[in-house]
Design a protein around this motif. Structure first.
Motif, PDB file in Angstrom:
ATOM      1  N   SER A 313     114.760 -23.702  57.919  1.00 13.11           N
ATOM      2  CA  SER A 313     115.493 -24.844  57.396  1.00 13.11           C
ATOM      3  C   SER A 313     116.218 -24.503  56.107  1.00 13.11           C
ATOM      4  O   SER A 313     115.624 -23.945  55.179  1.00 13.11           O
ATOM      5  CB  SER A 313     114.517 -26.003  57.143  1.00 13.11           C
ATOM      6  OG  SER A 313     115.019 -26.941  56.224  1.00 13.11           O
ATOM      7  N   GLU A 314     117.498 -24.844  56.026  1.00 12.53           N
ATOM      8  CA  GLU A 314     118.260 -24.614  54.805  1.00 12.53           C
ATOM      9  C   GLU A 314     117.691 -25.445  53.654  1.00 12.53           C
ATOM     10  O   GLU A 314     117.659 -24.991  52.503  1.00 12.53           O
ATOM     11  CB  GLU A 314     119.732 -24.957  55.030  1.00 12.53           C
ATOM     12  CG  GLU A 314     120.633 -24.606  53.856  1.00 12.53           C
ATOM     13  CD  GLU A 314     122.109 -24.784  54.175  1.00 12.53           C
ATOM     14  OE1 GLU A 314     122.857 -25.195  53.265  1.00 12.53           O
ATOM     15  OE2 GLU A 314     122.503 -24.517  55.334  1.00 12.53           O
ATOM     16  N   LYS A 315     117.211 -26.638  53.959  1.00 17.32           N
ATOM     17  CA  LYS A 315     116.608 -27.497  52.944  1.00 17.32           C
ATOM     18  C   LYS A 315     115.380 -26.838  52.334  1.00 17.32           C
ATOM     19  O   LYS A 315     115.219 -26.801  51.118  1.00 17.32           O
ATOM     20  CB  LYS A 315     116.220 -28.845  53.564  1.00 17.32           C
ATOM     21  CG  LYS A 315     115.457 -29.759  52.621  1.00 17.32           C
ATOM     22  CD  LYS A 315     115.032 -31.043  53.335  1.00 17.32           C
ATOM     23  CE  LYS A 315     114.171 -31.923  52.441  1.00 17.32           C
ATOM     24  NZ  LYS A 315     113.731 -33.162  53.159  1.00 17.32           N
ATOM     25  N   HIS A 316     114.518 -26.298  53.185  1.00 15.41           N
ATOM     26  CA  HIS A 316     113.299 -25.653  52.688  1.00 15.41           C
ATOM     27  C   HIS A 316     113.618 -24.342  51.971  1.00 15.41           C
ATOM     28  O   HIS A 316     112.923 -23.966  51.023  1.00 15.41           O
ATOM     29  CB  HIS A 316     112.326 -25.416  53.840  1.00 15.41           C
ATOM     30  CG  HIS A 316     111.768 -26.684  54.407  1.00 15.41           C
ATOM     31  ND1 HIS A 316     111.234 -26.768  55.672  1.00 15.41           N
ATOM     32  CD2 HIS A 316     111.675 -27.929  53.864  1.00 15.41           C
ATOM     33  CE1 HIS A 316     110.833 -28.007  55.891  1.00 15.41           C
ATOM     34  NE2 HIS A 316     111.098 -28.729  54.811  1.00 15.41           N
ATOM     35  N   LEU A 317     114.660 -23.644  52.410  1.00 16.27           N
ATOM     36  CA  LEU A 317     115.093 -22.435  51.706  1.00 16.27           C
ATOM     37  C   LEU A 317     115.447 -22.779  50.263  1.00 16.27           C
ATOM     38  O   LEU A 317     115.026 -22.099  49.326  1.00 16.27           O
ATOM     39  CB  LEU A 317     116.290 -21.817  52.426  1.00 16.27           C
ATOM     40  CG  LEU A 317     117.023 -20.690  51.683  1.00 16.27           C
ATOM     41  CD1 LEU A 317     116.101 -19.493  51.472  1.00 16.27           C
ATOM     42  CD2 LEU A 317     118.280 -20.276  52.458  1.00 16.27           C
ATOM     43  N   ALA A 318     116.223 -23.836  50.090  1.00 14.77           N
ATOM     44  CA  ALA A 318     116.619 -24.252  48.736  1.00 14.77           C
ATOM     45  C   ALA A 318     115.406 -24.656  47.909  1.00 14.77           C
ATOM     46  O   ALA A 318     115.316 -24.345  46.713  1.00 14.77           O
ATOM     47  CB  ALA A 318     117.614 -25.407  48.825  1.00 14.77           C
ATOM     48  N   GLN A 319     114.446 -25.316  48.537  1.00 14.93           N
ATOM     49  CA  GLN A 319     113.228 -25.719  47.829  1.00 14.93           C
ATOM     50  C   GLN A 319     112.418 -24.502  47.405  1.00 14.93           C
ATOM     51  O   GLN A 319     111.869 -24.463  46.292  1.00 14.93           O
ATOM     52  CB  GLN A 319     112.384 -26.637  48.714  1.00 14.93           C
ATOM     53  CG  GLN A 319     112.990 -28.011  48.936  1.00 14.93           C
ATOM     54  CD  GLN A 319     112.192 -28.854  49.911  1.00 14.93           C
ATOM     55  OE1 GLN A 319     111.323 -28.347  50.642  1.00 14.93           O
ATOM     56  NE2 GLN A 319     112.463 -30.144  49.938  1.00 14.93           N
ATOM     57  N   ASN A 320     112.343 -23.509  48.284  1.00 13.70           N
ATOM     58  CA  ASN A 320     111.589 -22.296  47.951  1.00 13.70           C
ATOM     59  C   ASN A 320     112.226 -21.571  46.765  1.00 13.70           C
ATOM     60  O   ASN A 320     111.533 -21.126  45.843  1.00 13.70           O
ATOM     61  CB  ASN A 320     111.524 -21.365  49.160  1.00 13.70           C
ATOM     62  CG  ASN A 320     110.645 -21.902  50.275  1.00 13.70           C
ATOM     63  OD1 ASN A 320     109.825 -22.792  50.062  1.00 13.70           O
ATOM     64  ND2 ASN A 320     110.817 -21.372  51.471  1.00 13.70           N
ATOM     65  N   VAL A 321     113.536 -21.439  46.796  1.00 13.53           N
ATOM     66  CA  VAL A 321     114.232 -20.773  45.694  1.00 13.53           C
ATOM     67  C   VAL A 321     114.047 -21.563  44.395  1.00 13.53           C
ATOM     68  O   VAL A 321     113.830 -20.990  43.317  1.00 13.53           O
ATOM     69  CB  VAL A 321     115.729 -20.602  46.030  1.00 13.53           C
ATOM     70  CG1 VAL A 321     116.513 -20.162  44.791  1.00 13.53           C
ATOM     71  CG2 VAL A 321     115.908 -19.584  47.158  1.00 13.53           C
ATOM     72  N   ALA A 322     114.097 -22.880  44.499  1.00 16.19           N
ATOM     73  CA  ALA A 322     113.940 -23.727  43.308  1.00 16.19           C
ATOM     74  C   ALA A 322     112.555 -23.592  42.688  1.00 16.19           C
ATOM     75  O   ALA A 322     112.371 -23.888  41.501  1.00 16.19           O
ATOM     76  CB  ALA A 322     114.212 -25.183  43.659  1.00 16.19           C
ATOM     77  N   ALA A 323     111.577 -23.124  43.471  1.00 16.19           N
ATOM     78  CA  ALA A 323     110.225 -22.933  42.932  1.00 16.19           C
ATOM     79  C   ALA A 323     110.212 -21.910  41.804  1.00 16.19           C
ATOM     80  O   ALA A 323     109.290 -21.902  40.969  1.00 16.19           O
ATOM     81  CB  ALA A 323     109.277 -22.493  44.043  1.00 16.19           C
ATOM     82  N   LEU A 324     111.226 -21.049  41.752  1.00 16.16           N
ATOM     83  CA  LEU A 324     111.327 -20.093  40.653  1.00 16.16           C
ATOM     84  C   LEU A 324     111.536 -20.798  39.317  1.00 16.16           C
ATOM     85  O   LEU A 324     111.320 -20.202  38.258  1.00 16.16           O
ATOM     86  CB  LEU A 324     112.481 -19.117  40.908  1.00 16.16           C
ATOM     87  CG  LEU A 324     112.200 -18.017  41.941  1.00 16.16           C
ATOM     88  CD1 LEU A 324     113.494 -17.420  42.448  1.00 16.16           C
ATOM     89  CD2 LEU A 324     111.323 -16.944  41.334  1.00 16.16           C
ATOM     90  N   GLY A 325     111.961 -22.039  39.379  1.00 18.36           N
ATOM     91  CA  GLY A 325     112.167 -22.792  38.151  1.00 18.36           C
ATOM     92  C   GLY A 325     110.956 -23.579  37.695  1.00 18.36           C
ATOM     93  O   GLY A 325     110.998 -24.234  36.654  1.00 18.36           O
ATOM     94  N   VAL A 326     109.881 -23.538  38.470  1.00 16.59           N
ATOM     95  CA  VAL A 326     108.656 -24.245  38.084  1.00 16.59           C
ATOM     96  C   VAL A 326     107.860 -23.358  37.134  1.00 16.59           C
ATOM     97  O   VAL A 326     107.326 -22.325  37.545  1.00 16.59           O
ATOM     98  CB  VAL A 326     107.804 -24.608  39.312  1.00 16.59           C
ATOM     99  CG1 VAL A 326     106.526 -25.328  38.873  1.00 16.59           C
ATOM    100  CG2 VAL A 326     108.600 -25.469  40.278  1.00 16.59           C
ATOM    101  N   GLU A 327     107.792 -23.735  35.907  1.00 15.08           N
ATOM    102  CA  GLU A 327     107.067 -22.952  34.911  1.00 15.08           C
ATOM    103  C   GLU A 327     105.658 -23.511  34.734  1.00 15.08           C
ATOM    104  O   GLU A 327     105.473 -24.728  34.610  1.00 15.08           O
ATOM    105  CB  GLU A 327     107.814 -22.956  33.583  1.00 15.08           C
ATOM    106  CG  GLU A 327     109.167 -22.255  33.670  1.00 15.08           C
ATOM    107  CD  GLU A 327     109.867 -22.175  32.325  1.00 15.08           C
ATOM    108  OE1 GLU A 327     109.360 -22.758  31.351  1.00 15.08           O
ATOM    109  OE2 GLU A 327     110.924 -21.511  32.265  1.00 15.08           O
ATOM    110  N   LEU A 328     104.688 -22.630  34.706  1.00 10.36           N
ATOM    111  CA  LEU A 328     103.295 -23.021  34.565  1.00 10.36           C
ATOM    112  C   LEU A 328     102.712 -22.440  33.287  1.00 10.36           C
ATOM    113  O   LEU A 328     102.912 -21.257  32.995  1.00 10.36           O
ATOM    114  CB  LEU A 328     102.475 -22.526  35.764  1.00 10.36           C
ATOM    115  CG  LEU A 328     102.915 -23.010  37.155  1.00 10.36           C
ATOM    116  CD1 LEU A 328     102.071 -22.336  38.226  1.00 10.36           C
ATOM    117  CD2 LEU A 328     102.820 -24.521  37.263  1.00 10.36           C
TER     118      LEU A 328
END
Length: 360
Positions: A313-328
Protein backbone atom coordinates in the motif's frame (compact mmCIF):
# COMPACT_ATOMS: atom_id res chain seq x y z
CA UNK A 1 19.27 12.46 15.02
CA UNK A 2 21.72 9.58 15.21
CA UNK A 3 25.34 9.70 16.37
CA UNK A 4 28.10 9.27 13.81
CA UNK A 5 31.66 8.10 14.09
CA UNK A 6 33.43 4.85 14.87
CA UNK A 7 31.76 1.46 14.34
CA UNK A 8 29.37 0.40 17.08
CA UNK A 9 31.05 -1.55 19.86
CA UNK A 10 29.33 -4.22 21.95
CA UNK A 11 27.53 -2.34 24.65
CA UNK A 12 24.14 -1.65 26.12
CA UNK A 13 21.53 -0.82 23.48
CA UNK A 14 20.50 2.21 25.48
CA UNK A 15 23.98 3.70 25.41
CA UNK A 16 23.83 3.61 21.61
CA UNK A 17 20.91 5.99 21.59
CA UNK A 18 20.80 9.78 21.45
CA UNK A 19 18.87 11.81 23.99
CA UNK A 20 16.81 14.37 22.07
CA UNK A 21 15.89 17.43 24.13
CA UNK A 22 12.19 16.98 23.41
CA UNK A 23 10.41 13.79 22.40
CA UNK A 24 8.23 14.62 19.42
CA UNK A 25 7.21 13.60 15.91
CA UNK A 26 8.52 15.61 12.99
CA UNK A 27 5.43 15.58 10.78
CA UNK A 28 7.29 16.78 7.70
CA UNK A 29 9.29 13.57 7.24
CA UNK A 30 8.20 12.28 3.84
CA UNK A 31 11.43 10.82 2.52
CA UNK A 32 14.38 8.78 3.75
CA UNK A 33 17.24 11.24 3.93
CA UNK A 34 19.57 9.33 6.24
CA UNK A 35 21.96 6.53 5.41
CA UNK A 36 23.43 3.74 7.52
CA UNK A 37 26.62 1.74 7.03
CA UNK A 38 26.40 -2.02 7.45
CA UNK A 39 29.47 -4.08 8.30
CA UNK A 40 33.16 -3.31 8.49
CA UNK A 41 33.29 -2.67 4.75
CA UNK A 42 30.75 0.14 5.23
CA UNK A 43 27.99 -1.04 2.92
CA UNK A 44 25.84 2.10 2.73
CA UNK A 45 22.05 1.80 2.46
CA UNK A 46 19.04 3.99 3.17
CA UNK A 47 18.19 4.18 6.86
CA UNK A 48 14.95 2.31 6.10
CA UNK A 49 14.71 -0.37 3.44
CA UNK A 50 11.80 -2.10 1.70
CA UNK A 51 10.95 -5.78 2.06
CA UNK A 52 9.37 -7.14 -1.12
CA UNK A 53 8.11 -10.49 0.21
CA UNK A 54 4.52 -9.40 0.73
CA UNK A 55 3.91 -8.83 -2.97
CA UNK A 56 3.62 -12.51 -3.77
CA UNK A 57 4.91 -14.80 -1.04
CA UNK A 58 3.63 -16.19 2.27
CA UNK A 59 1.31 -13.29 3.10
CA UNK A 60 -2.06 -13.21 1.38
CA UNK A 61 -4.63 -10.45 1.05
CA UNK A 62 -8.03 -10.51 -0.60
CA UNK A 63 -6.40 -9.59 -3.91
CA UNK A 64 -2.88 -10.47 -5.00
CA UNK A 65 -0.72 -7.50 -5.91
CA UNK A 66 -0.29 -7.28 -9.67
CA UNK A 67 3.18 -6.93 -11.12
CA UNK A 68 2.32 -3.46 -12.41
CA UNK A 69 1.17 -2.30 -8.97
CA UNK A 70 4.25 -3.80 -7.31
CA UNK A 71 6.55 -2.06 -9.79
CA UNK A 72 4.79 1.25 -9.24
CA UNK A 73 5.12 0.95 -5.47
CA UNK A 74 8.83 0.12 -5.66
CA UNK A 75 9.38 3.15 -7.88
CA UNK A 76 7.34 5.26 -5.47
CA UNK A 77 9.61 4.06 -2.67
CA UNK A 78 12.70 5.15 -4.61
CA UNK A 79 11.15 8.59 -5.11
CA UNK A 80 10.82 8.77 -1.32
CA UNK A 81 14.50 8.05 -0.76
CA UNK A 82 14.38 4.30 -0.17
CA UNK A 83 17.36 2.70 -1.90
CA UNK A 84 17.65 -0.69 -0.15
CA UNK A 85 15.34 -3.41 -1.53
CA UNK A 86 15.14 -6.94 -0.16
CA UNK A 87 13.88 -9.90 -2.18
CA UNK A 88 14.61 -13.66 -2.40
CA UNK A 89 14.92 -16.42 -4.95
CA UNK A 90 11.94 -18.25 -3.43
CA UNK A 91 9.50 -15.33 -3.26
CA UNK A 92 6.74 -15.88 -5.77
CA UNK A 93 6.47 -18.63 -8.37
CA UNK A 94 9.81 -19.35 -10.02
CA UNK A 95 11.46 -16.20 -8.76
CA UNK A 96 8.69 -13.80 -9.82
CA UNK A 97 9.57 -11.41 -7.01
CA UNK A 98 13.13 -10.96 -8.24
CA UNK A 99 11.88 -10.52 -11.81
CA UNK A 100 9.45 -7.83 -10.67
CA UNK A 101 12.13 -5.99 -8.70
CA UNK A 102 14.51 -6.12 -11.64
CA UNK A 103 11.88 -4.52 -13.89
CA UNK A 104 11.01 -1.89 -11.29
CA UNK A 105 14.62 -0.79 -10.92
CA UNK A 106 15.61 -1.15 -14.58
CA UNK A 107 15.12 2.55 -15.32
CA UNK A 108 17.01 3.69 -12.23
CA UNK A 109 20.78 4.15 -12.07
CA UNK A 110 22.16 0.83 -10.79
CA UNK A 111 24.62 2.51 -8.47
CA UNK A 112 21.89 4.49 -6.71
CA UNK A 113 20.06 1.44 -5.31
CA UNK A 114 21.11 -1.57 -3.27
CA UNK A 115 19.61 -4.94 -4.14
CA UNK A 116 19.65 -7.68 -1.52
CA UNK A 117 18.47 -11.18 -2.26
CA UNK A 118 18.47 -14.48 -0.41
CA UNK A 119 19.13 -18.06 -1.41
CA UNK A 120 20.55 -21.34 -0.21
CA UNK A 121 17.18 -23.08 -0.26
CA UNK A 122 16.84 -26.45 -1.95
CA UNK A 123 14.16 -29.09 -2.44
CA UNK A 124 11.11 -29.04 -0.19
CA UNK A 125 12.14 -25.60 1.00
CA UNK A 126 15.01 -27.06 3.02
CA UNK A 127 18.27 -25.16 3.62
CA UNK A 128 20.96 -26.17 1.11
CA UNK A 129 24.37 -24.62 1.64
CA UNK A 130 26.27 -26.76 -0.83
CA UNK A 131 28.63 -24.58 -2.88
CA UNK A 132 27.21 -25.87 -6.16
CA UNK A 133 23.61 -24.99 -5.24
CA UNK A 134 24.52 -21.59 -3.87
CA UNK A 135 26.51 -20.65 -6.98
CA UNK A 136 23.84 -21.80 -9.42
CA UNK A 137 21.10 -20.02 -7.50
CA UNK A 138 23.02 -16.73 -7.54
CA UNK A 139 23.59 -17.05 -11.27
CA UNK A 140 19.83 -17.54 -11.71
CA UNK A 141 19.07 -14.54 -9.50
CA UNK A 142 21.30 -12.28 -11.58
CA UNK A 143 19.36 -13.23 -14.72
CA UNK A 144 15.97 -12.61 -13.10
CA UNK A 145 17.08 -9.31 -11.60
CA UNK A 146 18.65 -8.21 -14.87
CA UNK A 147 21.89 -7.13 -13.23
CA UNK A 148 25.55 -8.13 -13.26
CA UNK A 149 25.78 -8.21 -9.48
CA UNK A 150 23.76 -8.09 -6.28
CA UNK A 151 24.85 -5.76 -3.53
CA UNK A 152 24.08 -8.19 -0.71
CA UNK A 153 23.48 -11.92 -0.84
CA UNK A 154 22.14 -13.70 2.24
CA UNK A 155 22.04 -17.35 3.08
CA UNK A 156 18.32 -17.42 3.83
CA UNK A 157 18.67 -20.25 6.35
CA UNK A 158 21.64 -22.18 7.67
CA UNK A 159 22.27 -25.71 6.37
CA UNK A 160 23.63 -27.56 9.39
CA UNK A 161 24.72 -30.46 7.19
CA UNK A 162 27.27 -28.31 5.35
CA UNK A 163 30.06 -26.51 7.24
CA UNK A 164 29.30 -22.80 7.11
CA UNK A 165 32.96 -22.24 6.22
CA UNK A 166 32.44 -24.16 2.96
CA UNK A 167 29.39 -22.16 1.98
CA UNK A 168 30.90 -18.78 2.82
CA UNK A 169 34.10 -19.85 1.05
CA UNK A 170 32.13 -20.22 -2.19
CA UNK A 171 30.43 -16.87 -1.61
CA UNK A 172 33.86 -15.32 -1.06
CA UNK A 173 34.87 -16.53 -4.52
CA UNK A 174 31.76 -14.92 -5.99
CA UNK A 175 32.65 -11.65 -4.29
CA UNK A 176 36.06 -11.85 -5.93
CA UNK A 177 34.33 -12.53 -9.27
CA UNK A 178 32.21 -9.40 -8.81
CA UNK A 179 28.87 -11.23 -8.82
CA UNK A 180 28.03 -10.25 -5.25
CA UNK A 181 29.35 -7.28 -3.34
CA UNK A 182 28.62 -8.29 0.24
CA UNK A 183 27.72 -11.44 2.16
CA UNK A 184 24.92 -11.76 4.70
CA UNK A 185 23.26 -14.40 6.86
CA UNK A 186 19.65 -14.76 7.95
CA UNK A 187 18.44 -16.57 11.08
CA UNK A 188 22.02 -17.40 12.11
CA UNK A 189 23.18 -18.12 15.64
CA UNK A 190 26.00 -16.17 17.28
CA UNK A 191 28.39 -19.11 16.82
CA UNK A 192 27.50 -19.48 13.14
CA UNK A 193 28.02 -15.76 12.58
CA UNK A 194 31.45 -15.89 14.20
CA UNK A 195 32.53 -18.92 12.14
CA UNK A 196 31.27 -17.37 8.89
CA UNK A 197 32.95 -14.07 9.61
CA UNK A 198 36.30 -15.82 10.06
CA UNK A 199 36.17 -16.78 6.36
CA UNK A 200 34.98 -13.46 4.95
CA UNK A 201 33.58 -10.30 6.56
CA UNK A 202 29.83 -10.60 7.02
CA UNK A 203 28.18 -7.31 6.12
CA UNK A 204 24.78 -7.94 7.67
CA UNK A 205 22.72 -10.44 9.60
CA UNK A 206 19.01 -10.39 8.94
CA UNK A 207 16.90 -11.01 12.03
CA UNK A 208 13.26 -10.75 13.01
CA UNK A 209 13.48 -7.81 15.39
CA UNK A 210 10.64 -5.82 16.84
CA UNK A 211 8.92 -5.26 20.16
CA UNK A 212 7.09 -8.48 19.28
CA UNK A 213 10.29 -10.50 18.71
CA UNK A 214 13.30 -9.73 20.91
CA UNK A 215 14.93 -13.15 21.21
CA UNK A 216 18.00 -12.11 19.21
CA UNK A 217 19.03 -9.56 21.83
CA UNK A 218 20.53 -12.21 24.12
CA UNK A 219 23.39 -13.50 21.95
CA UNK A 220 23.04 -12.68 18.26
CA UNK A 221 23.02 -8.89 18.45
CA UNK A 222 25.96 -8.75 20.91
CA UNK A 223 27.96 -10.97 18.53
CA UNK A 224 27.10 -8.74 15.56
CA UNK A 225 28.35 -5.73 17.48
CA UNK A 226 31.46 -7.50 18.64
CA UNK A 227 32.37 -8.25 15.02
CA UNK A 228 31.07 -5.03 13.48
CA UNK A 229 28.29 -6.77 11.53
CA UNK A 230 25.27 -4.72 10.47
CA UNK A 231 21.75 -5.66 11.51
CA UNK A 232 18.82 -5.77 9.09
CA UNK A 233 15.48 -6.14 10.88
CA UNK A 234 12.77 -8.00 9.02
CA UNK A 235 9.15 -8.02 10.25
CA UNK A 236 9.77 -4.86 12.33
CA UNK A 237 6.00 -4.52 12.68
CA UNK A 238 5.56 -7.97 14.19
CA UNK A 239 4.08 -9.51 11.04
CA UNK A 240 1.54 -6.70 11.00
CA UNK A 241 0.26 -7.13 14.56
CA UNK A 242 2.04 -4.06 15.94
CA UNK A 243 0.39 -1.96 13.24
CA UNK A 244 -3.06 -3.24 14.21
CA UNK A 245 -3.51 -5.24 11.02
CA UNK A 246 -5.18 -8.07 12.96
CA UNK A 247 -7.39 -7.85 16.04
CA UNK A 248 -7.82 -11.60 16.44
CA UNK A 249 -6.38 -14.79 15.01
CA UNK A 250 -9.50 -15.20 12.87
CA UNK A 251 -8.60 -11.99 11.00
CA UNK A 252 -5.60 -13.70 9.37
CA UNK A 253 -6.59 -14.88 5.87
CA UNK A 254 -6.76 -18.59 5.18
CA UNK A 255 -3.63 -19.82 3.42
CA UNK A 256 -1.55 -17.01 4.91
CA UNK A 257 1.71 -18.23 6.47
CA UNK A 258 0.87 -16.35 9.66
CA UNK A 259 -1.91 -18.84 10.45
CA UNK A 260 0.90 -21.29 11.27
CA UNK A 261 2.81 -18.94 13.58
CA UNK A 262 2.29 -20.13 17.18
CA UNK A 263 2.26 -16.66 18.73
CA UNK A 264 -0.54 -15.65 16.36
CA UNK A 265 -2.59 -18.81 16.98
CA UNK A 266 -5.92 -19.06 18.79
CA UNK A 267 -4.03 -20.24 21.86
CA UNK A 268 -1.79 -17.19 22.22
CA UNK A 269 -3.12 -14.34 20.09
CA UNK A 270 -5.39 -12.64 22.63
CA UNK A 271 -2.79 -12.60 25.40
CA UNK A 272 -0.13 -11.24 23.04
CA UNK A 273 -2.47 -8.69 21.50
CA UNK A 274 -3.26 -7.33 24.95
CA UNK A 275 0.38 -6.27 25.13
CA UNK A 276 0.12 -4.56 21.76
CA UNK A 277 -2.86 -2.58 23.00
CA UNK A 278 -0.61 -0.93 25.57
CA UNK A 279 0.96 1.00 22.68
CA UNK A 280 -2.28 2.77 21.79
CA UNK A 281 -2.25 5.55 24.43
CA UNK A 282 1.48 6.12 23.94
CA UNK A 283 1.06 6.47 20.19
CA UNK A 284 -1.92 8.76 20.58
CA UNK A 285 0.06 11.02 22.91
CA UNK A 286 2.84 11.28 20.32
CA UNK A 287 0.49 11.86 17.41
CA UNK A 288 1.51 8.71 15.51
CA UNK A 289 0.16 5.22 14.86
CA UNK A 290 1.13 2.15 16.88
CA UNK A 291 2.96 0.85 13.82
CA UNK A 292 5.01 4.03 13.54
CA UNK A 293 5.79 3.91 17.25
CA UNK A 294 6.97 0.30 16.99
CA UNK A 295 9.04 1.04 13.90
CA UNK A 296 10.60 4.06 15.60
CA UNK A 297 11.64 1.80 18.49
CA UNK A 298 13.61 -0.35 16.02
CA UNK A 299 15.18 2.71 14.41
CA UNK A 300 16.35 3.89 17.84
CA UNK A 301 18.20 0.65 18.62
CA UNK A 302 21.45 1.87 17.07
CA UNK A 303 23.24 3.30 14.07
CA UNK A 304 23.98 -0.21 12.80
CA UNK A 305 20.31 -1.17 12.31
CA UNK A 306 18.22 -1.00 9.13
CA UNK A 307 14.60 -2.19 9.30
CA UNK A 308 12.97 -3.38 6.07
CA UNK A 309 9.20 -3.11 6.51
CA UNK A 310 7.16 -4.31 3.58
CA UNK A 311 3.78 -3.22 2.30
CA UNK A 312 1.57 -3.38 -0.78
CA UNK A 313 0.00 0.00 0.00
CA UNK A 314 1.27 3.46 -0.93
CA UNK A 315 -0.47 4.81 2.18
CA UNK A 316 1.38 2.41 4.46
CA UNK A 317 4.66 3.10 2.65
CA UNK A 318 4.28 6.79 3.48
CA UNK A 319 3.44 5.94 7.09
CA UNK A 320 6.51 3.72 7.40
CA UNK A 321 8.80 6.42 6.04
CA UNK A 322 7.19 8.99 8.34
CA UNK A 323 8.16 6.79 11.31
CA UNK A 324 11.68 8.15 10.84
CA UNK A 325 10.32 11.39 12.22
CA UNK A 326 9.13 9.85 15.48
CA UNK A 327 11.72 10.78 18.07
CA UNK A 328 11.89 8.82 21.31
CA UNK A 329 13.58 9.88 24.50
CA UNK A 330 15.68 7.46 26.50
CA UNK A 331 12.84 7.13 28.97
CA UNK A 332 10.32 6.35 26.22
CA UNK A 333 12.58 3.67 24.75
CA UNK A 334 12.97 2.08 28.17
CA UNK A 335 9.21 2.25 28.72
CA UNK A 336 8.42 0.55 25.43
CA UNK A 337 11.04 -2.13 26.06
CA UNK A 338 9.61 -2.78 29.53
CA UNK A 339 6.17 -3.43 28.04
CA UNK A 340 7.62 -6.26 25.91
CA UNK A 341 10.35 -7.97 27.97
CA UNK A 342 12.39 -10.62 26.19
CA UNK A 343 10.45 -13.87 26.36
CA UNK A 344 7.14 -12.24 27.30
CA UNK A 345 5.42 -12.94 23.96
CA UNK A 346 3.81 -16.36 24.16
CA UNK A 347 4.39 -18.94 21.44
CA UNK A 348 7.17 -19.37 18.92
CA UNK A 349 8.03 -17.12 15.98
CA UNK A 350 7.82 -20.04 13.56
CA UNK A 351 6.22 -23.49 13.54
CA UNK A 352 8.09 -26.19 15.48
CA UNK A 353 11.13 -27.56 13.64
CA UNK A 354 11.64 -24.50 11.43
CA UNK A 355 15.33 -23.74 10.69
CA UNK A 356 15.61 -20.70 12.95
CA UNK A 357 18.74 -19.35 14.63
CA UNK A 358 18.16 -21.50 17.70
CA UNK A 359 18.82 -24.62 15.60
CA UNK A 360 22.22 -23.86 14.05
Amino acid sequence: MYPAGAPVKPTSLIRLLPRPPVARIRRNVSSVREKVSLGRDKFVVSRQGFGCMGFDAFYFTAQKTSEADAINLVRKATSMGVTHFDTAQFYGNKGENETMLGKALSEISRGSVQIATKGGIGKNFAPDGTPKLVRSSIEASLKRLGTDYVDLFYLARIDTKVPIEDTVGELKLMVQEGKIRHIGLSEASSKTIERADSVHPIAAVQIEWSLFAREFEKEVIPMCRKLGVGIVAYSPLGKGVLAGLFKSSSDIPKGDFRTMVPRLSDKHFDENFAKVQQLVPIAEAKGCSTGQLALAWVHHQGIDVCPIPGTTSEKHLAQNVAALGVELSREEIEKLSSLFPIGSIKGGRYPPGAPTFERN
